[in-house]
Design a protein around this motif. Structure first.
Motif, PDB file in Angstrom:
ATOM      1  N   UNK A 118       0.837  -1.201   0.000  1.00 29.83           N
ATOM      2  CA  UNK A 118       0.000   0.000   0.000  1.00 29.83           C
ATOM      3  C   UNK A 118       0.871   1.251   0.000  1.00 29.83           C
ATOM      4  N   UNK A 119       0.632   2.163  -0.942  1.00 32.04           N
ATOM      5  CA  UNK A 119       1.356   3.436  -1.028  1.00 32.04           C
ATOM      6  C   UNK A 119       0.413   4.572  -0.648  1.00 32.04           C
ATOM      7  N   UNK A 120       0.983   5.691  -0.226  1.00 34.29           N
ATOM      8  CA  UNK A 120       0.161   6.822   0.222  1.00 34.29           C
ATOM      9  C   UNK A 120      -0.727   7.369  -0.885  1.00 34.29           C
ATOM     10  N   UNK A 121      -0.354   7.190  -2.145  1.00 32.44           N
ATOM     11  CA  UNK A 121      -1.147   7.712  -3.262  1.00 32.44           C
ATOM     12  C   UNK A 121      -2.199   6.715  -3.752  1.00 32.44           C
ATOM     13  N   UNK A 122      -2.194   5.488  -3.231  1.00 30.15           N
ATOM     14  CA  UNK A 122      -3.203   4.498  -3.629  1.00 30.15           C
ATOM     15  C   UNK A 122      -4.590   4.997  -3.218  1.00 30.15           C
ATOM     16  N   UNK A 123      -5.598   4.518  -3.935  1.00 30.25           N
ATOM     17  CA  UNK A 123      -6.957   5.010  -3.724  1.00 30.25           C
ATOM     18  C   UNK A 123      -7.871   3.953  -3.131  1.00 30.25           C
ATOM     19  N   UNK A 124      -8.803   4.416  -2.284  1.00 29.75           N
ATOM     20  CA  UNK A 124      -9.880   3.591  -1.767  1.00 29.75           C
ATOM     21  C   UNK A 124     -11.175   4.069  -2.424  1.00 29.75           C
ATOM     22  N   UNK A 125     -12.068   3.142  -2.703  1.00 24.28           N
ATOM     23  CA  UNK A 125     -13.396   3.480  -3.221  1.00 24.28           C
ATOM     24  C   UNK A 125     -14.307   3.742  -2.028  1.00 24.28           C
ATOM     25  N   UNK A 126     -15.020   4.860  -2.064  1.00 20.58           N
ATOM     26  CA  UNK A 126     -15.917   5.231  -0.970  1.00 20.58           C
ATOM     27  C   UNK A 126     -17.303   5.511  -1.556  1.00 20.58           C
ATOM     28  N   UNK A 127     -18.329   5.017  -0.891  1.00 20.03           N
ATOM     29  CA  UNK A 127     -19.699   5.378  -1.260  1.00 20.03           C
ATOM     30  C   UNK A 127     -20.160   6.378  -0.208  1.00 20.03           C
ATOM     31  N   UNK A 128     -20.242   7.637  -0.605  1.00 21.74           N
ATOM     32  CA  UNK A 128     -20.602   8.726   0.289  1.00 21.74           C
ATOM     33  C   UNK A 128     -22.127   8.816   0.399  1.00 21.74           C
ATOM     34  N   UNK A 129     -22.625   8.971   1.616  1.00 23.05           N
ATOM     35  CA  UNK A 129     -24.052   9.111   1.915  1.00 23.05           C
ATOM     36  C   UNK A 129     -24.882   7.921   1.443  1.00 23.05           C
ATOM     37  N   UNK A 130     -24.512   6.691   1.860  1.00 25.25           N
ATOM     38  CA  UNK A 130     -25.252   5.514   1.387  1.00 25.25           C
ATOM     39  C   UNK A 130     -26.705   5.471   1.857  1.00 25.25           C
ATOM     40  N   UNK A 131     -27.033   6.133   2.957  1.00 24.64           N
ATOM     41  CA  UNK A 131     -28.411   6.120   3.457  1.00 24.64           C
ATOM     42  C   UNK A 131     -29.278   7.161   2.754  1.00 24.64           C
TER      43      UNK A 131
END
Length: 149
Positions: free
Chosen positions: A16-29
């Motif tokens: 894992x590098x600091x520039x790697x990305x995570x997928x986020x689902x914002x406001x799922x509710x």
């Protein structure tokens, strides 16, 4: 990449590098929106404390501390307890607590590889020691009333 399930993606392992990305689902509710965040931003926004929700290892007699749990609680009420500690993984942190409820029976911890001594002793209820495995040795980094010999 839209034609692959997440479970079909290549495992990054421990690269894992600091520039790697995570997928986020914002406001799922509410109204879900796909967004991204860098690994650096995730880890820079951790709370100022980290809790250990894992169950502690419990010892009441001579034995080996495991290197799979973050905390080992040792109850030496019935008598002195000798605890061995094998080498851990680089960067691993381990905490020991003397939970004895009577007397001053000692808990003696003997790490396989230990920088600064050969044993750690907790002489009474409430005494603690936290060690870090780094560069092939356990190193004391914190504690309360422990003795290194």
């Amino acid at each position: 990449m839209a034609d692959k399930k997440v479970t079909q993606l290549t495992d990054l392992g421990n690269a894992l590098a600091s520039v790697d990305l995570f997928h986020v689902i914002d406001d799922p509710a509410g109204t879900p929106i796909n967004k991204k965040i860098t690994a650096e931003d995730v880890f820079n926004n951790m709370p100022t404390w980290l809790g250990v929700a894992q169950t502690s290892q419990a010892l009441t007699a001579d034995g080996a501390a495991d290197v799979t749990s973050a905390v080992t609680e040792v109850n030496a009420t019935s008598g002195t307890v000798a605890v061995s500690l094998e080498d851990g993984a680089n960067g691993q942190i381990k905490t020991f607590l003397n939970t004895s409820t009577a007397g001053t029976n000692a808990v003696t911890i003997t790490p396989a590889s230990f920088r600064g001594g050969s044993t750690i002793t907790l002489d009474a209820e409430g005494e603690t020691v936290t060690v870090l495995f780094k560069n092939s040795n356990w190193n004391v980094i914190a504690g309360n009333s422990y003795v290194v010999a």
